[in-house]
Design a protein around this motif. Structure first.
Motif, PDB file in Angstrom:
ATOM      1  N   ALA A 129       9.324 -41.205  32.265  1.00  0.00           N
ATOM      2  CA  ALA A 129       8.498 -40.538  30.345  1.00  0.00           C
ATOM      3  C   ALA A 129       9.468 -40.838  29.501  1.00  0.00           C
ATOM      4  O   ALA A 129       8.577 -41.225  28.576  1.00  0.00           O
ATOM      5  CB  ALA A 129       8.078 -38.508  30.475  1.00  0.00           C
ATOM      6  N   SER A 130      10.717 -40.637  28.872  1.00  0.00           N
ATOM      7  CA  SER A 130      11.575 -41.485  27.848  1.00  0.00           C
ATOM      8  C   SER A 130      11.278 -42.588  27.931  1.00  0.00           C
ATOM      9  O   SER A 130      11.284 -42.681  26.975  1.00  0.00           O
ATOM     10  CB  SER A 130      13.053 -40.078  28.080  1.00  0.00           C
ATOM     11  N   PHE A 131      11.645 -43.309  28.780  1.00  0.00           N
ATOM     12  CA  PHE A 131      11.243 -44.484  28.539  1.00  0.00           C
ATOM     13  C   PHE A 131      10.041 -45.216  28.509  1.00  0.00           C
ATOM     14  O   PHE A 131      10.198 -46.401  28.112  1.00  0.00           O
ATOM     15  CB  PHE A 131      12.330 -45.198  29.997  1.00  0.00           C
ATOM     16  N   GLU A 132       9.186 -44.583  28.974  1.00  0.00           N
ATOM     17  CA  GLU A 132       7.950 -44.699  28.167  1.00  0.00           C
ATOM     18  C   GLU A 132       7.921 -45.134  26.568  1.00  0.00           C
ATOM     19  O   GLU A 132       6.294 -46.151  26.293  1.00  0.00           O
ATOM     20  CB  GLU A 132       6.450 -43.679  28.770  1.00  0.00           C
ATOM     21  N   GLU A 133       7.951 -43.725  26.529  1.00  0.00           N
ATOM     22  CA  GLU A 133       8.014 -43.748  24.850  1.00  0.00           C
ATOM     23  C   GLU A 133       8.996 -44.981  24.065  1.00  0.00           C
ATOM     24  O   GLU A 133       8.603 -45.776  22.767  1.00  0.00           O
ATOM     25  CB  GLU A 133       8.825 -42.307  24.329  1.00  0.00           C
ATOM     26  N   LEU A 134       9.659 -44.981  24.886  1.00  0.00           N
ATOM     27  CA  LEU A 134      11.032 -46.144  24.325  1.00  0.00           C
ATOM     28  C   LEU A 134      10.190 -47.763  24.607  1.00  0.00           C
ATOM     29  O   LEU A 134       9.968 -48.505  23.291  1.00  0.00           O
ATOM     30  CB  LEU A 134      11.732 -46.734  24.428  1.00  0.00           C
ATOM     31  N   ALA A 135       9.463 -47.478  25.789  1.00  0.00           N
ATOM     32  CA  ALA A 135       8.679 -48.931  25.784  1.00  0.00           C
ATOM     33  C   ALA A 135       8.003 -48.808  24.815  1.00  0.00           C
ATOM     34  O   ALA A 135       7.013 -50.522  24.381  1.00  0.00           O
ATOM     35  CB  ALA A 135       7.498 -49.056  27.379  1.00  0.00           C
ATOM     36  N   ALA A 136       6.697 -47.957  24.647  1.00  0.00           N
ATOM     37  CA  ALA A 136       5.327 -48.626  23.102  1.00  0.00           C
ATOM     38  C   ALA A 136       6.448 -48.964  22.040  1.00  0.00           C
ATOM     39  O   ALA A 136       5.764 -49.579  21.354  1.00  0.00           O
ATOM     40  CB  ALA A 136       5.069 -46.708  23.181  1.00  0.00           C
ATOM     41  N   VAL A 137       7.900 -48.904  21.795  1.00  0.00           N
ATOM     42  CA  VAL A 137       8.163 -49.253  20.356  1.00  0.00           C
ATOM     43  C   VAL A 137       8.435 -50.901  21.081  1.00  0.00           C
ATOM     44  O   VAL A 137       8.271 -51.855  19.732  1.00  0.00           O
ATOM     45  CB  VAL A 137       9.047 -48.370  20.062  1.00  0.00           C
ATOM     46  N   ALA A 138       9.557 -51.725  22.133  1.00  0.00           N
ATOM     47  CA  ALA A 138       9.745 -52.227  22.423  1.00  0.00           C
ATOM     48  C   ALA A 138       8.359 -53.296  22.272  1.00  0.00           C
ATOM     49  O   ALA A 138       8.276 -54.690  22.422  1.00  0.00           O
ATOM     50  CB  ALA A 138       9.875 -52.080  24.083  1.00  0.00           C
ATOM     51  N   LYS A 139       7.439 -52.442  22.293  1.00  0.00           N
ATOM     52  CA  LYS A 139       6.043 -53.434  23.079  1.00  0.00           C
ATOM     53  C   LYS A 139       5.017 -54.379  21.917  1.00  0.00           C
ATOM     54  O   LYS A 139       4.534 -54.802  21.162  1.00  0.00           O
ATOM     55  CB  LYS A 139       5.205 -53.194  23.743  1.00  0.00           C
ATOM     56  N   GLN A 140       5.838 -53.317  20.255  1.00  0.00           N
ATOM     57  CA  GLN A 140       5.219 -53.464  19.176  1.00  0.00           C
ATOM     58  C   GLN A 140       5.199 -54.817  19.115  1.00  0.00           C
ATOM     59  O   GLN A 140       6.593 -55.300  18.565  1.00  0.00           O
ATOM     60  CB  GLN A 140       6.120 -52.928  17.977  1.00  0.00           C
ATOM     61  N   GLN A 141       4.467 -55.668  18.295  1.00  0.00           N
ATOM     62  CA  GLN A 141       4.526 -57.065  17.361  1.00  0.00           C
ATOM     63  C   GLN A 141       4.222 -57.163  16.026  1.00  0.00           C
ATOM     64  O   GLN A 141       3.471 -56.331  15.474  1.00  0.00           O
ATOM     65  CB  GLN A 141       3.702 -57.797  18.196  1.00  0.00           C
ATOM     66  N   PRO A 142       5.824 -56.799  15.324  1.00  0.00           N
ATOM     67  CA  PRO A 142       6.859 -57.743  15.699  1.00  0.00           C
ATOM     68  C   PRO A 142       7.777 -56.509  16.068  1.00  0.00           C
ATOM     69  O   PRO A 142       7.213 -55.400  15.944  1.00  0.00           O
ATOM     70  CB  PRO A 142       7.981 -58.145  14.701  1.00  0.00           C
ATOM     71  N   ALA A 143       8.624 -56.791  17.034  1.00  0.00           N
ATOM     72  CA  ALA A 143       8.921 -55.341  17.195  1.00  0.00           C
ATOM     73  C   ALA A 143       9.478 -54.139  16.524  1.00  0.00           C
ATOM     74  O   ALA A 143       9.732 -54.556  15.259  1.00  0.00           O
ATOM     75  CB  ALA A 143      10.368 -55.102  18.649  1.00  0.00           C
ATOM     76  N   GLY A 144       9.912 -53.172  16.538  1.00  0.00           N
ATOM     77  CA  GLY A 144       9.638 -51.981  16.200  1.00  0.00           C
ATOM     78  C   GLY A 144      11.801 -51.764  16.257  1.00  0.00           C
ATOM     79  O   GLY A 144      12.173 -52.696  16.993  1.00  0.00           O
ATOM     80  N   ALA A 145      11.291 -51.134  15.188  1.00  0.00           N
ATOM     81  CA  ALA A 145      13.814 -50.715  15.496  1.00  0.00           C
ATOM     82  C   ALA A 145      13.850 -49.300  15.806  1.00  0.00           C
ATOM     83  O   ALA A 145      13.487 -48.654  15.813  1.00  0.00           O
ATOM     84  CB  ALA A 145      13.877 -50.463  13.496  1.00  0.00           C
ATOM     85  N   MET A 146      14.258 -49.524  17.054  1.00  0.00           N
ATOM     86  CA  MET A 146      14.115 -48.894  18.774  1.00  0.00           C
ATOM     87  C   MET A 146      15.138 -47.555  18.419  1.00  0.00           C
ATOM     88  O   MET A 146      16.793 -47.999  17.233  1.00  0.00           O
ATOM     89  CB  MET A 146      14.569 -49.177  19.981  1.00  0.00           C
ATOM     90  N   ASP A 147      14.462 -46.360  17.755  1.00  0.00           N
ATOM     91  CA  ASP A 147      15.593 -45.375  16.987  1.00  0.00           C
ATOM     92  C   ASP A 147      16.532 -44.863  18.283  1.00  0.00           C
ATOM     93  O   ASP A 147      16.480 -44.959  19.886  1.00  0.00           O
ATOM     94  CB  ASP A 147      14.582 -43.878  17.296  1.00  0.00           C
ATOM     95  N   ALA A 148      18.257 -45.147  17.796  1.00  0.00           N
ATOM     96  CA  ALA A 148      18.870 -45.070  18.706  1.00  0.00           C
ATOM     97  C   ALA A 148      19.435 -43.705  19.485  1.00  0.00           C
ATOM     98  O   ALA A 148      20.145 -43.970  20.310  1.00  0.00           O
ATOM     99  CB  ALA A 148      20.569 -45.089  17.638  1.00  0.00           C
ATOM    100  N   THR A 149      18.684 -42.535  18.311  1.00  0.00           N
ATOM    101  CA  THR A 149      19.490 -41.003  19.635  1.00  0.00           C
ATOM    102  C   THR A 149      17.922 -41.065  20.351  1.00  0.00           C
ATOM    103  O   THR A 149      18.663 -40.499  21.233  1.00  0.00           O
ATOM    104  CB  THR A 149      18.672 -40.316  17.980  1.00  0.00           C
TER     105      THR A 149
END
Length: 206
Positions: free
Chosen positions: A15-35
């Protein structure tokens, strides 16, 4: 999060990686939250602990690097900012730098992804083949002879697949679903982190 969810770490990881994947797949890629990234990666630590002595070194190294990212995320909001700060300070490859630790943590996530991919297509109750391939593919090129030999010896002490699933509080069917979810969601996250390095000509093989 309910108590039943807390007792099923595989679901929490996926579940936690699904949330990150949503950011990673943005075009252009979003700035992934470090926390969010460091928290998701800390969830993965339990898997190394379940694999026993073969991955003890990897577990200790991974946990220490994740702890550093957790601490860094209190003052640095995104992963791109983290890398840029080290570039500015000329500390990217310095032992203990956040950027160096980010690369090591990415490698740990990648190892688990490959492990799950191999478990999903391997018949029988042994994890040795899946774990050996995952280690050889991700970690071995960066480890010295002594560590590689210790890992090879430790492969004989790996838990069986059924023992691993019992530790993770899953049956075979539910574990398969969660492993597939993690493989699918971690792939764009791994590529996102690698791109943080390659797009800045930092390389990832060090």
């Amino acid at each position: 999060m309910g108590s039943s969810e807390a007792q099923k770490p595989l679901r929490r990881i996926a579940a936690s990686f699904e949330e990150l994947a949503a950011v990673a797949k943005q075009q252009p890629a979003g700035a992934m939250d470090a926390t969010a990234f460091s928290r998701a990666c800390s969830n993965v630590s339990v898997l190394f602990g379940c694999l026993g002595i073969a991955f003890k070194f990897a577990e200790m190294d991974y946990v220490a690097k994740v702890d550093d990212l957790v601490e860094a995320s209190k003052t640095i909001s995104t992963l791109p900012s983290m890398v840029e700060l080290d570039i500015q300070k000329d500390t990217v490859r310095k032992p203990g730098s956040h950027t160096r630790n980010l690369l090591r943590v990415k490698r740990g996530v990648d190892m688990v992804k490959v492990l799950f991919e191999k478990i999903l297509v391997t018949e029988g109750n042994s994890l040795r083949d899946a774990a050996s391939v995952a280690y050889a593919q991700v970690f071995a090129p960066h480890h010295g002879w002594a560590i590689r030999k210790a890992v090879a010896a430790g492969m004989y002490a790996l838990p069986s697949k059924s023992q691993l699933l019992k530790k993770l509080n899953e049956d075979e069917e539910s574990a398969e679903v969660q492993m597939q979810n993690f493989v699918r969601s971690s792939t764009p996250v791994i590529l996102y982190v690698e791109d943080l390095f390659t797009s800045r000509n930092l390389g990832i093989d060090w």
